[in-house]
Scaffold this motif. Structure first.
Motif, PDB file in Angstrom:
ATOM      1  N   LYS A 140       0.781  -1.237   0.000  1.00  0.00           N
ATOM      2  CA  LYS A 140       0.000   0.000   0.000  1.00  0.00           C
ATOM      3  C   LYS A 140       0.813   1.289   0.000  1.00  0.00           C
ATOM      4  O   LYS A 140       0.519   2.228   0.728  1.00  0.00           O
ATOM      5  CB  LYS A 140      -1.002   0.010   1.172  1.00  0.00           C
ATOM      6  CG  LYS A 140      -1.858  -1.249   1.291  1.00  0.00           C
ATOM      7  CD  LYS A 140      -2.754  -1.415   0.063  1.00  0.00           C
ATOM      8  CE  LYS A 140      -3.730  -2.572   0.234  1.00  0.00           C
ATOM      9  NZ  LYS A 140      -3.090  -3.891   0.071  1.00  0.00           N
ATOM     10  N   GLY A 141       1.842   1.339  -0.854  1.00  0.00           N
ATOM     11  CA  GLY A 141       2.415   2.623  -1.202  1.00  0.00           C
ATOM     12  C   GLY A 141       3.572   3.156  -0.403  1.00  0.00           C
ATOM     13  O   GLY A 141       3.626   4.361  -0.140  1.00  0.00           O
ATOM     14  N   GLN A 142       4.516   2.292  -0.015  1.00  0.00           N
ATOM     15  CA  GLN A 142       5.712   2.786   0.671  1.00  0.00           C
ATOM     16  C   GLN A 142       6.816   3.079  -0.352  1.00  0.00           C
ATOM     17  O   GLN A 142       6.834   2.521  -1.442  1.00  0.00           O
ATOM     18  CB  GLN A 142       6.219   1.750   1.688  1.00  0.00           C
ATOM     19  CG  GLN A 142       5.262   1.463   2.825  1.00  0.00           C
ATOM     20  CD  GLN A 142       4.214   0.410   2.476  1.00  0.00           C
ATOM     21  OE1 GLN A 142       4.221  -0.137   1.378  1.00  0.00           O
ATOM     22  NE2 GLN A 142       3.310   0.150   3.403  1.00  0.00           N
ATOM     23  N   THR A 143       7.755   3.937   0.030  1.00  0.00           N
ATOM     24  CA  THR A 143       8.891   4.255  -0.830  1.00  0.00           C
ATOM     25  C   THR A 143       9.716   3.002  -1.095  1.00  0.00           C
ATOM     26  O   THR A 143       9.973   2.213  -0.197  1.00  0.00           O
ATOM     27  CB  THR A 143       9.773   5.321  -0.156  1.00  0.00           C
ATOM     28  OG1 THR A 143       9.002   6.524  -0.004  1.00  0.00           O
ATOM     29  CG2 THR A 143      10.998   5.632  -0.993  1.00  0.00           C
ATOM     30  N   LYS A 152       7.127  11.575  -2.080  1.00  0.00           N
ATOM     31  CA  LYS A 152       6.394  11.505  -0.822  1.00  0.00           C
ATOM     32  C   LYS A 152       5.553  10.232  -0.775  1.00  0.00           C
ATOM     33  O   LYS A 152       4.877   9.878  -1.738  1.00  0.00           O
ATOM     34  CB  LYS A 152       5.503  12.735  -0.654  1.00  0.00           C
ATOM     35  CG  LYS A 152       6.287  14.035  -0.507  1.00  0.00           C
ATOM     36  CD  LYS A 152       5.369  15.226  -0.303  1.00  0.00           C
ATOM     37  CE  LYS A 152       6.173  16.510  -0.134  1.00  0.00           C
ATOM     38  NZ  LYS A 152       5.289  17.694   0.065  1.00  0.00           N
ATOM     39  N   SER A 153       5.617   9.552   0.370  1.00  0.00           N
ATOM     40  CA  SER A 153       4.863   8.317   0.539  1.00  0.00           C
ATOM     41  C   SER A 153       4.521   8.153   2.015  1.00  0.00           C
ATOM     42  O   SER A 153       4.835   9.012   2.844  1.00  0.00           O
ATOM     43  CB  SER A 153       5.685   7.117   0.056  1.00  0.00           C
ATOM     44  OG  SER A 153       6.776   6.889   0.933  1.00  0.00           O
ATOM     45  N   LYS A 154       3.905   7.020   2.343  1.00  0.00           N
ATOM     46  CA  LYS A 154       3.545   6.758   3.742  1.00  0.00           C
ATOM     47  C   LYS A 154       4.771   6.662   4.630  1.00  0.00           C
ATOM     48  O   LYS A 154       4.738   7.030   5.802  1.00  0.00           O
ATOM     49  CB  LYS A 154       2.743   5.456   3.826  1.00  0.00           C
ATOM     50  CG  LYS A 154       1.371   5.530   3.186  1.00  0.00           C
ATOM     51  CD  LYS A 154       0.649   4.200   3.290  1.00  0.00           C
ATOM     52  CE  LYS A 154      -0.738   4.291   2.703  1.00  0.00           C
ATOM     53  NZ  LYS A 154      -1.466   2.998   2.793  1.00  0.00           N
ATOM     54  N   THR A 155       5.866   6.134   4.073  1.00  0.00           N
ATOM     55  CA  THR A 155       7.087   5.991   4.872  1.00  0.00           C
ATOM     56  C   THR A 155       7.997   7.208   4.772  1.00  0.00           C
ATOM     57  O   THR A 155       8.912   7.350   5.583  1.00  0.00           O
ATOM     58  CB  THR A 155       7.877   4.740   4.434  1.00  0.00           C
ATOM     59  OG1 THR A 155       8.027   4.760   3.007  1.00  0.00           O
ATOM     60  CG2 THR A 155       7.157   3.469   4.853  1.00  0.00           C
ATOM     61  N   PRO A 157       6.818  10.862   4.385  1.00  0.00           N
ATOM     62  CA  PRO A 157       5.791  11.891   4.170  1.00  0.00           C
ATOM     63  C   PRO A 157       6.352  13.249   3.772  1.00  0.00           C
ATOM     64  O   PRO A 157       5.641  14.067   3.169  1.00  0.00           O
ATOM     65  CB  PRO A 157       5.083  11.964   5.526  1.00  0.00           C
ATOM     66  CG  PRO A 157       6.066  11.420   6.508  1.00  0.00           C
ATOM     67  CD  PRO A 157       6.831  10.375   5.775  1.00  0.00           C
ATOM     68  N   TRP A 215      -1.095   3.428  -6.280  1.00  0.00           N
ATOM     69  CA  TRP A 215      -0.252   3.854  -5.170  1.00  0.00           C
ATOM     70  C   TRP A 215       0.899   4.773  -5.570  1.00  0.00           C
ATOM     71  O   TRP A 215       1.634   5.249  -4.715  1.00  0.00           O
ATOM     72  CB  TRP A 215       0.309   2.629  -4.434  1.00  0.00           C
ATOM     73  CG  TRP A 215      -0.767   1.782  -3.865  1.00  0.00           C
ATOM     74  CD1 TRP A 215      -1.168   0.558  -4.295  1.00  0.00           C
ATOM     75  CD2 TRP A 215      -1.635   2.111  -2.769  1.00  0.00           C
ATOM     76  NE1 TRP A 215      -2.213   0.093  -3.548  1.00  0.00           N
ATOM     77  CE2 TRP A 215      -2.526   1.031  -2.596  1.00  0.00           C
ATOM     78  CE3 TRP A 215      -1.748   3.220  -1.915  1.00  0.00           C
ATOM     79  CZ2 TRP A 215      -3.503   1.014  -1.614  1.00  0.00           C
ATOM     80  CZ3 TRP A 215      -2.720   3.202  -0.927  1.00  0.00           C
ATOM     81  CH2 TRP A 215      -3.579   2.117  -0.788  1.00  0.00           C
TER      82      TRP A 215
END
Length: 312
Positions: A140-143, A152-155, A157, A215
């Motif tokens: 679900k969209g981490q670097t 920019k991603s969840k991990t 920001p 994502w």
């Protein structure tokens, strides 16, 4: 006798033979580039002359890991980052198989980066397809290792503070004897490159750009692309390591500047594969190891016997 009776059978092969009956329709997100990889692979395998019984597809974890669920062949779904060691073992045991390993950029260049480097160094005879969408998709969209700096991603920001990994350059310096990049938006080139990769005797690495509309919405869709073999702006010798390295460096810089360069970047047809090297020094038999499972008269060797003999 053959480890698989279908190996070596000459007949017409329909690409639909690779469509499984249980789950023929992939469940990737609409617009996902992974569909392009599956289509290109199903088109390439019959051109190489391989049937489903002659093919083994080894995948890792991630959206790309679903690939062998949608391709009717021998398959092995490994744990995260471990598709290459399993694929290597399969090819060593039965060289008659067409072994293809696949994984995402996080799976292949991050978690499995060590296996990638050493499989290339040893030049194992297989094809490695890396779905490169510059993001971890299934989780679900981490670097990922190929996410551009500032992404920019969840991990990350506030944006990634790291420069992205350079997969083509890493592959070349590690020792791969075939290095190419293609994209899901270029199906004809993708098919041709996969055919070349599977026909290549040695480690063939294909960095396959696959867009992720769910994502990684900020990423370019890898269009427009430029085929470096068809463009008059790029003239380099794919058999020259230095020229290939310079072209790869330019290609990896250009990707994050809005220019997508695809094509073949390095090809070494003269380097022996790992299997050939092992046979040359007498550490690997000519007959496939897998055939021993089908030979009732074979007297099994145990590795501990060899160690015990050395210490007597």
């Amino acid at each position: 006798m053959s480890a698989f009776s279908a190996i070596g059978e000459e007949r017409e092969i329909d690409r639909e033979e690779y469509t499984p009956g249980l789950e023929p329709q992939p469940t990737w997100c609409p617009g996902c580039g992974d569909f392009g990889v599956l289509k290109a692979l199903k088109q390439a395998l019959p051109e190489v002359g391989r049937t489903p019984d002659e093919t083994m597809l080894v995948t890792g974890i991630g959206c790309s890991g679903k690939l062998n669920s949608y391709l009717d062949s021998y398959g092995f779904h490994t744990i995260h980052g471990r598709s290459l060691p399993v694929a290597r073992a399969a090819k060593l045991a039965n060289p008659g198989l067409e072994v293809v390993a696949a994984g995402g950029d996080g799976d292949g260049y991050g978690i499995g980066g060590n296996h990638f480097m050493h499989t290339a160094r040893e030049n194992h005879d297989m094809t490695y397809i890396v779905f490169n969408n510059e993001i971890f998709g299934l989780t679900k969209g981490q670097t990922s290792p190929t996410s551009p700096k500032g992404h920019k991603s969840k991990t990350q920001p506030h944006g990634s503070a790291k420069e992205p990994l350079r997969p083509l350059s890493l592959s070349l310096t590690s020792g791969a004897s075939y290095v190419a990049r293609t994209a899901a938006v270029n199906p004809n080139q993708a098919k041709e490159i996969l055919i070349e990769a599977m026909n290549h005797d040695g480690f063939a690495h294909v960095d396959f750009l696959t867009q992720c509309p769910t994502w990684n919405k900020d990423a370019r869709q890898y269009v427009p692309y430029i085929d470096v073999q068809d463009s008059d702006d790029y003239d380099f010798d794919v058999t020259d390591r230095r020229e290939a390295a310079e072209m790869m460096h330019e290609t990896e810089d250009a990707l994050h500047e809005g220019k997508v360069l695809t094509g073949r970047f390095y090809v070494d047809e003269d380097r022996p594969s790992y299997q050939q090297e092992k046979q040359n020094i007498g550490e690997m038999p000519e007959a496939p190891l897998a055939e021993r499972y089908f030979d009732e008269d074979y007297e099994w060797e145990r590795s501990y016997d060899m160690f015990l003999d050395k210490h007597k």
